[in-house]
Design a protein around this motif. Structure first.
Motif, PDB file in Angstrom:
ATOM      1  N   TRP A  64       0.816  -1.046  -0.303  1.00  0.00           N
ATOM      2  CA  TRP A  64      -0.100  -0.146  -0.162  1.00  0.00           C
ATOM      3  C   TRP A  64       0.944   1.458   0.004  1.00  0.00           C
ATOM      4  N   PHE A  65       2.304   1.517   0.800  1.00  0.00           N
ATOM      5  CA  PHE A  65       2.993   1.990   0.890  1.00  0.00           C
ATOM      6  C   PHE A  65       3.900   2.343  -0.412  1.00  0.00           C
ATOM      7  N   VAL A  66       3.597   1.816  -1.233  1.00  0.00           N
ATOM      8  CA  VAL A  66       4.572   2.045  -2.561  1.00  0.00           C
ATOM      9  C   VAL A  66       3.304   2.466  -3.524  1.00  0.00           C
ATOM     10  N   GLY A  67       2.437   2.042  -3.317  1.00  0.00           N
ATOM     11  CA  GLY A  67       1.214   2.498  -4.677  1.00  0.00           C
ATOM     12  C   GLY A  67       0.646   1.586  -4.975  1.00  0.00           C
ATOM     13  N   GLY A  68       1.557   0.073  -4.375  1.00  0.00           N
ATOM     14  CA  GLY A  68       0.547  -1.502  -4.875  1.00  0.00           C
ATOM     15  C   GLY A  68      -0.462  -1.455  -5.282  1.00  0.00           C
ATOM     16  N   THR A  69      -1.610  -1.610  -4.452  1.00  0.00           N
ATOM     17  CA  THR A  69      -2.555  -1.452  -3.934  1.00  0.00           C
ATOM     18  C   THR A  69      -3.353  -0.074  -3.332  1.00  0.00           C
ATOM     19  N   GLY A  70      -4.731  -0.388  -3.185  1.00  0.00           N
ATOM     20  CA  GLY A  70      -5.255   0.726  -2.704  1.00  0.00           C
ATOM     21  C   GLY A  70      -5.737   0.909  -1.313  1.00  0.00           C
ATOM     22  N   ALA A  71      -6.547   1.580  -0.537  1.00  0.00           N
ATOM     23  CA  ALA A  71      -6.624   1.407   0.568  1.00  0.00           C
ATOM     24  C   ALA A  71      -7.245  -0.075   1.429  1.00  0.00           C
ATOM     25  N   LEU A  72      -8.031  -0.569   0.655  1.00  0.00           N
ATOM     26  CA  LEU A  72      -8.569  -1.425   0.962  1.00  0.00           C
ATOM     27  C   LEU A  72      -8.059  -2.797   1.967  1.00  0.00           C
ATOM     28  N   TYR A  73      -6.431  -2.818   0.658  1.00  0.00           N
ATOM     29  CA  TYR A  73      -5.411  -4.047   1.335  1.00  0.00           C
ATOM     30  C   TYR A  73      -4.807  -3.225   2.552  1.00  0.00           C
ATOM     31  N   GLY A  74      -4.661  -1.674   2.027  1.00  0.00           N
ATOM     32  CA  GLY A  74      -3.162  -0.702   3.090  1.00  0.00           C
ATOM     33  C   GLY A  74      -4.368  -1.423   4.942  1.00  0.00           C
ATOM     34  N   VAL A  75      -5.997  -0.981   4.617  1.00  0.00           N
ATOM     35  CA  VAL A  75      -6.676  -0.874   6.581  1.00  0.00           C
ATOM     36  C   VAL A  75      -6.748  -2.264   7.089  1.00  0.00           C
ATOM     37  N   VAL A  76      -6.615  -3.616   5.784  1.00  0.00           N
ATOM     38  CA  VAL A  76      -6.435  -4.799   5.439  1.00  0.00           C
ATOM     39  C   VAL A  76      -5.268  -5.003   6.476  1.00  0.00           C
ATOM     40  N   ALA A  77      -4.371  -4.739   5.887  1.00  0.00           N
ATOM     41  CA  ALA A  77      -2.688  -5.096   6.420  1.00  0.00           C
ATOM     42  C   ALA A  77      -2.782  -4.578   7.542  1.00  0.00           C
ATOM     43  N   LEU A  78      -2.567  -3.723   7.638  1.00  0.00           N
ATOM     44  CA  LEU A  78      -2.733  -3.231   8.793  1.00  0.00           C
ATOM     45  C   LEU A  78      -3.423  -3.497  10.502  1.00  0.00           C
ATOM     46  N   VAL A  79      -4.833  -3.713  10.214  1.00  0.00           N
ATOM     47  CA  VAL A  79      -5.687  -4.133  11.331  1.00  0.00           C
ATOM     48  C   VAL A  79      -5.153  -5.949  11.614  1.00  0.00           C
ATOM     49  N   LEU A  80      -5.066  -6.634  10.651  1.00  0.00           N
ATOM     50  CA  LEU A  80      -4.506  -7.823  10.490  1.00  0.00           C
ATOM     51  C   LEU A  80      -2.776  -7.734  11.478  1.00  0.00           C
ATOM     52  N   SER A  81      -1.850  -6.702  10.679  1.00  0.00           N
ATOM     53  CA  SER A  81      -0.593  -7.576  11.694  1.00  0.00           C
ATOM     54  C   SER A  81      -1.133  -6.462  13.172  1.00  0.00           C
ATOM     55  N   ALA A  82      -1.441  -5.878  13.265  1.00  0.00           N
ATOM     56  CA  ALA A  82      -1.625  -5.205  15.012  1.00  0.00           C
ATOM     57  C   ALA A  82      -2.028  -6.238  15.440  1.00  0.00           C
ATOM     58  N   LEU A  83      -2.982  -7.170  14.857  1.00  0.00           N
ATOM     59  CA  LEU A  83      -3.545  -8.117  15.949  1.00  0.00           C
ATOM     60  C   LEU A  83      -2.366  -9.422  16.021  1.00  0.00           C
ATOM     61  N   PHE A  84      -1.675  -9.363  14.990  1.00  0.00           N
ATOM     62  CA  PHE A  84      -0.637 -10.597  14.977  1.00  0.00           C
ATOM     63  C   PHE A  84       0.675  -9.980  16.012  1.00  0.00           C
TER      64      PHE A  84
END
Length: 307
Positions: free
Chosen positions: A235-255
């Motif tokens: 998401w940071f490099v622009g390869g994905t949109g916010a949908l992936y970015g938010v999901v990745a952030l939440v899941l990784s925080a839970l991890f």
């Protein structure tokens, strides 16, 4: 390595035994991440060719797993978790397992090369050698860093799937590789914590056995924290949109949140290993959800639903 199963005369192997050699539980994750890499890649691929690419990834992973079981049959026989596998269980002779693994491996690379492209086939070949030779034969019996270095073996599928569509290697598939590479140590060490007796019994230098539980728990937390920015990087490099970015952030925080009680738990504080088992179970779900979000994000952006 073993040259003979535990049973004196192996029973006739069934199709289920050959299927078991491919480690179907692991393969399900391999197929899924490879498919997600293929579906999220820019461009398109004919459905038949797409199916062929995923089939080759599955065959290659299955072949490497079979070679792993062939080489480690004597170790599997000494561990409660793996003693019932086809070779130590006496249902298959080692030669059949070896030939099956070689056949799947070579066939998958040739089919990928002829049907999809030789770049994807070359990466597939590297992934097979990485797991069956570099990890299984060299790293695993020699160093407690076996999972760290060997993590690359399971990180290739999304890269291969992406290359099958695009025909080249760019930053995005490399980041997908990096995600699984960083995910592997905390995932596998969580498992190793509650099966370390098995590893110690057969002399495999897994981190809890060699460095102890305290060090392993700290490293689980460190790698879990490092996984977060790597997972968000697409998401940071622009390869994905916010949908992936938010999901990745939440899941990784839970991890990370689930890794904290594993890291702070002292030996002897109960024997149920609940925090470790909880982290291990979530780590599998984490990867499925993260890569599903990758595909969903690509679909949303392709359709322009959020524009």
């Amino acid at each position: 390595m073993t040259t003979a199963p535990t049973a004196t005369v192996p029973l006739p192997a069934e199709w289920r035994d050959f299927f078991a050699l491919t480690k179907p539980r692991v393969m399900s994750l391999v197929i899924f991440t490879g498919l997600c890499g293929l579906l999220a890649a820019p461009g398109s691929i004919h459905p038949v060719l797409g199916f062929t690419a995923i089939l080759c990834i599955a065959m290659g992973a299955g072949g490497a797993a079979a070679l792993n079981m062939w080489w480690e049959a004597d170790l599997d026989a000494g561990m409660k978790r793996t003693a019932a596998r086809p070779i130590p269980g006496g249902r298959m002779d080692p030669t059949s397992a070896r030939d099956f693994g070689i056949g799947l491996s070579v066939g998958s690379v040739l089919l990928m090369g002829l049907g999809i492209g030789w770049l994807a086939a070359s990466i597939l070949a590297v992934s097979i050698v990485y797991y069956a030779v570099i990890y299984t034969i060299w790293l695993k019996p020699r160093t407690p860093q076996n999972i760290v270095i060997g993590g690359g073996a399971g990180a290739f599928p999304p890269l291969i799937g992406w290359v099958a569509v695009t025909g080249d290697v760019t930053l995005m598939p490399v980041l997908l590789f990096a995600i699984i590479f960083m995910w592997t140590p905390p995932h596998f060490w969580a498992l190793a914590l509650f099966v370390q007796i098995d590893y110690a019994k057969v002399g495999i230098p897994m981190m809890p056995v060699v460095r102890g539980e305290a060090s392993t728990r700290k490293q689980i937390l460190v790698y879990s924290i490092l996984l977060l920015p790597v997972a968000v990087a697409p998401w940071f490099v622009g390869g994905t949109g916010a949908l992936y970015g938010v999901v990745a952030l939440v899941l990784s925080a839970l991890f990370v949140a689930l890794a904290v009680p594993v890291a702070t738990r002292r030996a002897g504080e109960g024997d149920t290993m609940r925090p470790e088992k909880r982290l291990f179970s979530f780590s599998v779900l984490y990867l499925f959800l993260l890569f599903a979000a990758l595909v969903a994000d690509a679909l949303v952006r392709q359709q322009g639903w959020l524009s």
